[in-house]
Design a protein around this motif. Sequence first.
Motif, PDB file in Angstrom:
ATOM      1  N   LYS A  26       0.822  -1.219   0.000  1.00  0.00           N
ATOM      2  CA  LYS A  26       0.000   0.000   0.000  1.00  0.00           C
ATOM      3  C   LYS A  26       0.851   1.262   0.000  1.00  0.00           C
ATOM      4  O   LYS A  26       0.457   2.270  -0.566  1.00  0.00           O
ATOM      5  CB  LYS A  26      -0.964   0.018   1.192  1.00  0.00           C
ATOM      6  N   GLU A  27       2.022   1.229   0.636  1.00  0.00           N
ATOM      7  CA  GLU A  27       2.877   2.421   0.651  1.00  0.00           C
ATOM      8  C   GLU A  27       3.353   2.753  -0.761  1.00  0.00           C
ATOM      9  O   GLU A  27       3.271   3.900  -1.191  1.00  0.00           O
ATOM     10  CB  GLU A  27       4.076   2.218   1.577  1.00  0.00           C
ATOM     11  N   LEU A  28       3.812   1.751  -1.484  1.00  0.00           N
ATOM     12  CA  LEU A  28       4.249   1.970  -2.863  1.00  0.00           C
ATOM     13  C   LEU A  28       3.082   2.446  -3.718  1.00  0.00           C
ATOM     14  O   LEU A  28       3.225   3.385  -4.498  1.00  0.00           O
ATOM     15  CB  LEU A  28       4.843   0.692  -3.456  1.00  0.00           C
ATOM     16  N   GLU A  29       1.924   1.820  -3.575  1.00  0.00           N
ATOM     17  CA  GLU A  29       0.759   2.240  -4.358  1.00  0.00           C
ATOM     18  C   GLU A  29       0.400   3.691  -4.074  1.00  0.00           C
ATOM     19  O   GLU A  29       0.051   4.435  -4.988  1.00  0.00           O
ATOM     20  CB  GLU A  29      -0.429   1.322  -4.078  1.00  0.00           C
ATOM     21  N   GLY A  30       0.498   4.109  -2.822  1.00  0.00           N
ATOM     22  CA  GLY A  30       0.224   5.507  -2.471  1.00  0.00           C
ATOM     23  C   GLY A  30       1.200   6.458  -3.139  1.00  0.00           C
ATOM     24  O   GLY A  30       0.806   7.506  -3.675  1.00  0.00           O
ATOM     25  N   LEU A  31       2.477   6.094  -3.141  1.00  0.00           N
ATOM     26  CA  LEU A  31       3.488   6.923  -3.814  1.00  0.00           C
ATOM     27  C   LEU A  31       3.204   7.008  -5.315  1.00  0.00           C
ATOM     28  O   LEU A  31       3.316   8.079  -5.925  1.00  0.00           O
ATOM     29  CB  LEU A  31       4.891   6.353  -3.578  1.00  0.00           C
ATOM     30  N   LEU A  32       2.829   5.879  -5.894  1.00  0.00           N
ATOM     31  CA  LEU A  32       2.535   5.849  -7.333  1.00  0.00           C
ATOM     32  C   LEU A  32       1.284   6.657  -7.664  1.00  0.00           C
ATOM     33  O   LEU A  32       1.245   7.359  -8.677  1.00  0.00           O
ATOM     34  CB  LEU A  32       2.409   4.407  -7.825  1.00  0.00           C
ATOM     35  N   GLU A  33       0.270   6.597  -6.805  1.00  0.00           N
ATOM     36  CA  GLU A  33      -0.929   7.411  -7.026  1.00  0.00           C
ATOM     37  C   GLU A  33      -0.558   8.895  -7.015  1.00  0.00           C
ATOM     38  O   GLU A  33      -1.061   9.674  -7.839  1.00  0.00           O
ATOM     39  CB  GLU A  33      -1.981   7.126  -5.958  1.00  0.00           C
ATOM     40  N   ASN A  34       0.328   9.283  -6.113  1.00  0.00           N
ATOM     41  CA  ASN A  34       0.741  10.689  -6.035  1.00  0.00           C
ATOM     42  C   ASN A  34       1.531  11.130  -7.258  1.00  0.00           C
ATOM     43  O   ASN A  34       1.302  12.221  -7.781  1.00  0.00           O
ATOM     44  CB  ASN A  34       1.545  10.942  -4.751  1.00  0.00           C
ATOM     45  N   ILE A  35       2.446  10.290  -7.752  1.00  0.00           N
ATOM     46  CA  ILE A  35       3.209  10.685  -8.944  1.00  0.00           C
ATOM     47  C   ILE A  35       2.292  10.695 -10.168  1.00  0.00           C
ATOM     48  O   ILE A  35       2.442  11.533 -11.056  1.00  0.00           O
ATOM     49  CB  ILE A  35       4.474   9.810  -9.169  1.00  0.00           C
ATOM     50  N   CYS A  36       1.295   9.819 -10.203  1.00  0.00           N
ATOM     51  CA  CYS A  36       0.335   9.830 -11.314  1.00  0.00           C
ATOM     52  C   CYS A  36      -0.470  11.129 -11.308  1.00  0.00           C
ATOM     53  O   CYS A  36      -0.796  11.663 -12.377  1.00  0.00           O
ATOM     54  CB  CYS A  36      -0.576   8.609 -11.257  1.00  0.00           C
ATOM     55  N   PHE A  37      -0.780  11.653 -10.139  1.00  0.00           N
ATOM     56  CA  PHE A  37      -1.456  12.950 -10.041  1.00  0.00           C
ATOM     57  C   PHE A  37      -0.547  14.049 -10.598  1.00  0.00           C
ATOM     58  O   PHE A  37      -1.010  14.929 -11.338  1.00  0.00           O
ATOM     59  CB  PHE A  37      -1.832  13.252  -8.583  1.00  0.00           C
ATOM     60  N   VAL A  38       0.736  13.997 -10.284  1.00  0.00           N
ATOM     61  CA  VAL A  38       1.699  14.968 -10.830  1.00  0.00           C
ATOM     62  C   VAL A  38       1.735  14.865 -12.354  1.00  0.00           C
ATOM     63  O   VAL A  38       1.718  15.885 -13.049  1.00  0.00           O
ATOM     64  CB  VAL A  38       3.109  14.753 -10.228  1.00  0.00           C
TER      65      VAL A  38
END
Length: 186
Positions: A26-38
């Motif tokens: 879940k931590e990696l997925e959260g980071l990836l969701e944030n970079i996808c928003f960027v």
Amino acid sequence: MKQGMRRSSSMKRPATQNRQYANKGKELEGLLENICFVYKMKNVGLIHKIPNEWTVRRAGGRIVEAFPAKKSTVDFEGVLQGGISIAFEAKETHSKTSFELKNIKEHQLEFLRSHDRLGGCSFLVLRFVNLNKIFKIEYKELEKMIQECKELGRKSIPIGRFSEIGDGCNLVTMRQGLPDFMEAMG
């Protein structure tokens, strides 16, 4: 559990263990969701986390069990600027030496395989938590790694294989605390 009693195979893990397993990655997925928003804000791509449907069983008002309703595809899908389809799976491991093949399911590989054959950009984002390293492995390279393991009778891909940085496997750079996997796409 009383001394001398064995836990039967039908007994469930303690709730804390179930929660830990459910939150794995879940931590990696959260980071990836944030970079996808960027990426969305920069008009680079529109990439979303694919939600999983869950079946919940209750006893009275209490949740006693939750499990995926069906097999999912991959963790993220979207489109990049220029109309290129993108699909990838995100995985984490706490191992310092290898990534166990059992951690990527056959239906996930099949989805990446089909997506790749249709001309989409398909890959695995893999985080070695204890090494503080993230790799982006293109589907075709991942398939080669899996085949090599099968031929050698291995159940995991050694870390050294990911460190052989090349066209199909790249170390992902962290930018402002986020994994910039698009940079690793060349």
